[in-house]
Each structure stands twice: as C-alpha cells, then as structure tokens.
Design a protein around this motif. Sequence first.
Motif, PDB file in Angstrom:
ATOM      1  N   ALA A   1      30.462  -0.807 -72.016  1.00  0.00           N
ATOM      2  CA  ALA A   1      31.700  -1.033 -71.278  1.00  0.00           C
ATOM      3  C   ALA A   1      32.777  -0.028 -71.655  1.00  0.00           C
ATOM      4  CB  ALA A   1      32.218  -2.452 -71.527  1.00  0.00           C
ATOM      5  N   GLY A   2      32.458   0.906 -72.559  1.00  0.00           N
ATOM      6  CA  GLY A   2      33.430   1.887 -73.010  1.00  0.00           C
ATOM      7  C   GLY A   2      33.623   3.009 -72.007  1.00  0.00           C
ATOM      8  N   ALA A   3      34.509   3.929 -72.345  1.00  0.00           N
ATOM      9  CA  ALA A   3      34.865   4.991 -71.418  1.00  0.00           C
ATOM     10  C   ALA A   3      33.685   5.884 -71.076  1.00  0.00           C
ATOM     11  CB  ALA A   3      35.999   5.830 -72.010  1.00  0.00           C
ATOM     12  N   VAL A   4      32.833   6.184 -72.052  1.00  0.00           N
ATOM     13  CA  VAL A   4      31.644   6.991 -71.792  1.00  0.00           C
ATOM     14  C   VAL A   4      30.510   6.119 -71.263  1.00  0.00           C
ATOM     15  CG1 VAL A   4      29.862   8.442 -72.839  1.00  0.00           C
ATOM     16  CG2 VAL A   4      32.255   8.758 -73.484  1.00  0.00           C
ATOM     17  N   GLY A   5      30.226   5.023 -71.967  1.00  0.00           N
ATOM     18  CA  GLY A   5      29.090   4.182 -71.620  1.00  0.00           C
ATOM     19  C   GLY A   5      29.151   3.628 -70.216  1.00  0.00           C
ATOM     20  N   SER A   6      30.327   3.183 -69.773  1.00  0.00           N
ATOM     21  CA  SER A   6      30.441   2.607 -68.434  1.00  0.00           C
ATOM     22  C   SER A   6      30.132   3.643 -67.367  1.00  0.00           C
ATOM     23  CB  SER A   6      31.841   2.033 -68.222  1.00  0.00           C
ATOM     24  OG  SER A   6      32.828   3.037 -68.331  1.00  0.00           O
ATOM     25  N   CYS A   7      30.508   4.883 -67.630  1.00  0.00           N
ATOM     26  CA  CYS A   7      30.218   5.964 -66.691  1.00  0.00           C
ATOM     27  C   CYS A   7      28.726   6.293 -66.685  1.00  0.00           C
ATOM     28  CB  CYS A   7      31.044   7.198 -67.063  1.00  0.00           C
ATOM     29  SG  CYS A   7      30.983   8.520 -65.854  1.00  0.00           S
ATOM     30  N   VAL A   8      28.112   6.307 -67.862  1.00  0.00           N
ATOM     31  CA  VAL A   8      26.669   6.563 -67.952  1.00  0.00           C
ATOM     32  C   VAL A   8      25.890   5.556 -67.118  1.00  0.00           C
ATOM     33  CG1 VAL A   8      24.669   6.573 -69.499  1.00  0.00           C
ATOM     34  CG2 VAL A   8      26.809   7.650 -70.228  1.00  0.00           C
ATOM     35  N   GLY A   9      26.195   4.272 -67.294  1.00  0.00           N
ATOM     36  CA  GLY A   9      25.470   3.236 -66.571  1.00  0.00           C
ATOM     37  C   GLY A   9      25.582   3.381 -65.067  1.00  0.00           C
ATOM     38  N   GLN A  10      26.760   3.741 -64.586  1.00  0.00           N
ATOM     39  CA  GLN A  10      26.956   3.863 -63.145  1.00  0.00           C
ATOM     40  C   GLN A  10      26.275   5.104 -62.577  1.00  0.00           C
ATOM     41  OE1 GLN A  10      31.083   2.363 -61.738  1.00  0.00           O
ATOM     42  NE2 GLN A  10      31.392   2.990 -63.861  1.00  0.00           N
ATOM     43  N   ILE A  11      26.284   6.200 -63.339  1.00  0.00           N
ATOM     44  CA  ILE A  11      25.559   7.391 -62.877  1.00  0.00           C
ATOM     45  C   ILE A  11      24.075   7.094 -62.800  1.00  0.00           C
ATOM     46  CG2 ILE A  11      24.965   9.781 -63.400  1.00  0.00           C
ATOM     47  CD1 ILE A  11      27.680  10.056 -64.780  1.00  0.00           C
ATOM     48  N   ALA A  12      23.565   6.352 -63.799  1.00  0.00           N
ATOM     49  CA  ALA A  12      22.142   5.989 -63.776  1.00  0.00           C
ATOM     50  C   ALA A  12      21.810   5.159 -62.539  1.00  0.00           C
ATOM     51  CB  ALA A  12      21.783   5.223 -65.053  1.00  0.00           C
ATOM     52  N   LYS A  13      22.704   4.244 -62.158  1.00  0.00           N
ATOM     53  CA  LYS A  13      22.492   3.457 -60.943  1.00  0.00           C
ATOM     54  C   LYS A  13      22.514   4.353 -59.701  1.00  0.00           C
ATOM     55  CE  LYS A  13      22.146  -0.369 -60.363  1.00  0.00           C
ATOM     56  NZ  LYS A  13      20.910  -1.191 -60.220  1.00  0.00           N
ATOM     57  N   ILE A  14      23.440   5.296 -59.660  1.00  0.00           N
ATOM     58  CA  ILE A  14      23.502   6.228 -58.529  1.00  0.00           C
ATOM     59  C   ILE A  14      22.195   7.002 -58.404  1.00  0.00           C
ATOM     60  CG2 ILE A  14      24.623   8.377 -57.761  1.00  0.00           C
ATOM     61  CD1 ILE A  14      27.267   7.211 -58.884  1.00  0.00           C
ATOM     62  N   LYS A  15      21.563   7.287 -59.533  1.00  0.00           N
ATOM     63  CA  LYS A  15      20.303   8.025 -59.531  1.00  0.00           C
ATOM     64  C   LYS A  15      19.084   7.121 -59.331  1.00  0.00           C
ATOM     65  CE  LYS A  15      22.308  11.962 -60.124  1.00  0.00           C
ATOM     66  NZ  LYS A  15      22.328  12.980 -59.051  1.00  0.00           N
ATOM     67  N   GLY A  16      19.320   5.830 -59.068  1.00  0.00           N
ATOM     68  CA  GLY A  16      18.220   4.931 -58.730  1.00  0.00           C
ATOM     69  C   GLY A  16      17.525   4.275 -59.893  1.00  0.00           C
ATOM     70  N   CYS A  17      18.185   4.208 -61.044  1.00  0.00           N
ATOM     71  CA  CYS A  17      17.571   3.625 -62.236  1.00  0.00           C
ATOM     72  C   CYS A  17      17.944   2.157 -62.394  1.00  0.00           C
ATOM     73  CB  CYS A  17      18.028   4.385 -63.489  1.00  0.00           C
ATOM     74  SG  CYS A  17      17.543   6.124 -63.509  1.00  0.00           S
ATOM     75  N   ARG A  18      17.146   1.466 -63.206  1.00  0.00           N
ATOM     76  CA  ARG A  18      17.486   0.120 -63.665  1.00  0.00           C
ATOM     77  C   ARG A  18      18.288   0.289 -64.945  1.00  0.00           C
ATOM     78  NH1 ARG A  18      15.231  -3.362 -67.478  1.00  0.00           N
ATOM     79  NH2 ARG A  18      15.730  -5.578 -67.131  1.00  0.00           N
ATOM     80  N   THR A  19      19.392  -0.468 -65.093  1.00  0.00           N
ATOM     81  CA  THR A  19      20.277  -0.250 -66.235  1.00  0.00           C
ATOM     82  C   THR A  19      20.440  -1.507 -67.081  1.00  0.00           C
ATOM     83  OG1 THR A  19      22.203  -0.705 -64.821  1.00  0.00           O
ATOM     84  CG2 THR A  19      21.566   1.600 -65.108  1.00  0.00           C
ATOM     85  N   VAL A  20      20.474  -1.290 -68.392  1.00  0.00           N
ATOM     86  CA  VAL A  20      20.716  -2.354 -69.367  1.00  0.00           C
ATOM     87  C   VAL A  20      21.868  -1.899 -70.258  1.00  0.00           C
ATOM     88  CG1 VAL A  20      19.789  -3.716 -71.277  1.00  0.00           C
ATOM     89  CG2 VAL A  20      18.298  -3.048 -69.367  1.00  0.00           C
ATOM     90  N   GLY A  21      22.948  -2.679 -70.294  1.00  0.00           N
ATOM     91  CA  GLY A  21      24.095  -2.344 -71.123  1.00  0.00           C
ATOM     92  C   GLY A  21      24.150  -3.212 -72.364  1.00  0.00           C
ATOM     93  N   ILE A  22      24.571  -2.617 -73.466  1.00  0.00           N
ATOM     94  CA  ILE A  22      24.775  -3.340 -74.714  1.00  0.00           C
ATOM     95  C   ILE A  22      26.261  -3.254 -75.050  1.00  0.00           C
ATOM     96  CG2 ILE A  22      24.203  -3.501 -77.168  1.00  0.00           C
ATOM     97  CD1 ILE A  22      21.578  -2.040 -76.516  1.00  0.00           C
ATOM     98  N   ALA A  23      26.910  -4.405 -75.208  1.00  0.00           N
ATOM     99  CA  ALA A  23      28.357  -4.443 -75.457  1.00  0.00           C
ATOM    100  C   ALA A  23      28.669  -5.594 -76.401  1.00  0.00           C
ATOM    101  CB  ALA A  23      29.119  -4.591 -74.140  1.00  0.00           C
ATOM    102  N   GLY A  24      29.915  -5.622 -76.894  1.00  0.00           N
ATOM    103  CA  GLY A  24      30.308  -6.639 -77.867  1.00  0.00           C
ATOM    104  C   GLY A  24      31.244  -7.676 -77.297  1.00  0.00           C
ATOM    105  N   GLY A  25      30.774  -8.905 -77.161  1.00  0.00           N
ATOM    106  CA  GLY A  25      31.615  -9.994 -76.685  1.00  0.00           C
ATOM    107  C   GLY A  25      31.401 -10.321 -75.223  1.00  0.00           C
ATOM    108  N   PRO A  26      31.662 -11.577 -74.845  1.00  0.00           N
ATOM    109  CA  PRO A  26      31.389 -12.027 -73.473  1.00  0.00           C
ATOM    110  C   PRO A  26      32.208 -11.305 -72.409  1.00  0.00           C
ATOM    111  CG  PRO A  26      32.570 -13.724 -74.741  1.00  0.00           C
ATOM    112  CD  PRO A  26      32.113 -12.692 -75.707  1.00  0.00           C
TER     113      PRO A  26
END
Length: 338
Positions: free
Chosen positions: A158-183
């Motif tokens: 959910a951080g500034a870099v990580g959130s962008c990585v996850g969304q680019i991966a989705k744009i490229k057609g990937c399945r994404t799993v995020g690891i973050a701290g807290g609900p």
Amino acid sequence: MQKDVNRQVRLIRRPSGVPQATDFEIGAEPMPLPGPGQVRVRNLYLSVEPAMRGWVNAAPNYSDPVPLGAVMRSYTVGRIDLSNHSDWAVGTIVTGLFGWQDYAAIDPTAIARVVAERDLPVSTSLGILGTNGVTAHYGLLKIGKPRAGETVVVSTAAGAVGSCVGQIAKIKGCRTVGIAGGPEKVRQCREIFGYDEAVDYKCADFELRLAEACAGGVDVYYDNTSGPISDEVMKHLNLGARVVVCGTAAIANWDPIPQGPRVQRHLLVKRASMQGFVIFDHPEHYSLARGELAQWIREGRLRYVEDILEGIEQAPDAIAGLYRGENMGKRLIRIGDE
C-alpha cells in the motif's frame, strides 16, 4: 512564516537505525538570493522517503551521508520566484534535491526536471510521477519482467512504490498479491489498488494466509522489506521466478548484519534470479516511465493516495512516522501554496 527568513530542517545527530525527531532541528537563515546565472526556488512540497534512513546513517550506502549541520537532503517541488538566468522564467514549476527548507538558491544544473503534467496535481511530481513511480515502473518491468497470467507478490503493497507496482502488474495482465501491515492498508490494497489478494503480515497466521494466497506459487516478488516477510515469500517461488530487491524496510539496523534464513537454496532449486537496483542508476528510464504513468492516471487505470502533513514543523518526525506505519500513501509535507 516570518518574511525574509528561510526555515531549514538540519541534521544535528547521526542516528543509529531509523532517524528520530531529536536528530533534527529547525533553524532559520536570511532569505537566499540567487547569484549570477542562478535561480531561487520557493518549495511547495517536501518529500519523505524510506530511503532517507540510509541517507543520514553512517553505514555504507549508495550515496554519501548528509553532513551534520546540513539541510536534510530531500526531493522537493517548487516554483521559481527569482531568476538570474534567461532560460529559466519566474513561475516555472521544477523538482530537484533542494532539501527540507522554504527556499533554495541553486544553479539550474540542480533542477531535475520541469513539471510538464500541469493537468495533474503538482504533488504527484514527488510520488506517482516522481522517484517512487519511476522506481516501481523500472523495477517491475525491466527486472521483474512480468508476463500475463503470472503471480506478482509485492511487500509494503500500500506504500508509494508498492501500490504502483501492483497496479502496473494488473495493467500487464498479472494476478497480484499484496502484503501490508494492518487492516486499513489491506483494505486499501484490495479496494483502491485492485490487488487480487492482500495479506496482513501482522496477523498471527500470516504464514498460512500467505501460503493460501500464493497457492499457485510466485513468479515475481517485488521486495521492499527484506527480513521475515521476504523469508516467507521465498518458500513459494516458482520455477524461473524473479526477485526484485528495491528496499529493506524491515531491517532496523545493518550493524551488525542480521543473520536470517539463507536464500541460496531457493534460488538454486527454483532456478530463480534475484537482483537489487537503485533507480538513480537509470536516468534514461525516467521520461518513458513518467509518460506511461501519467497516461494511465488520466485513463483511470492507475490510482494513488497521498499522506500530506501540513507545515515544515512536521518534518523532523516524518521519517520515523513512516517506519511506525502511520502514513497512508505517499508522505509529503506541504509548506507553500500552489
């Protein structure tokens, strides 16, 4: 702010580990005047980066430590308000390493770029369109090389870099799993950044939940943390997986070097690769990345969250707050009116 005074946040103590508010002081100097061929920049936003921990520590890093007594090194975005250079007009919005201060008198060579995306908030030039977004873009696409259908796992998702990585991966057609701290950050991963799965590393059953989310294995791991979180992800690497090492936020102190599980067996058996990078080594990638990122924002395919603190008084504790997990999105300090 007192007229004709330049407030500055200076490093006064060499920290061990995460820098604390007591390692800085706020002082004031007379308003700087640009010399011949120089310009003066009125800073509008100051950036706060996890990497700043490395910039102020004495331990070896990719850049020299900020000297004691010096203005804290920081990317900023600001407006030229005085100019002694014919090529640089008053009112131009620019970014660069101008430091945690109200004003900076600089040579134009210190300007990283002119902010051209005026249809987007100027604050984005320090986050999604700044070093954070470019880092995400380069690390994932040039090192991770994701292919449609693959599973991409991201720490500090959910951080500034990580959130962008996850969304680019989705744009490229990937399945994404995020690891973050807290609900709340897990919710952001799913509802704002579109992760297919999100796992809270603070949960007692983190290992089980991660294994369930990665049941089909991990093809690309974008690592912003190192430490125990990454140790768990390594167990799920697929054949030919790529591990991108972008940050080590989970390690509070590298002296002495912490002893943890060894990754060599995972890399060998899975014929996987693991590569670290520093985005400052790849200036040729900046323009391409910004162009794509800005277009995805305009198309509604790329979202961002900003955590904006008000006033330069917030700066001394801002880095420690990152490591306490207080921020929701890219952390910035607003010190001027756009």
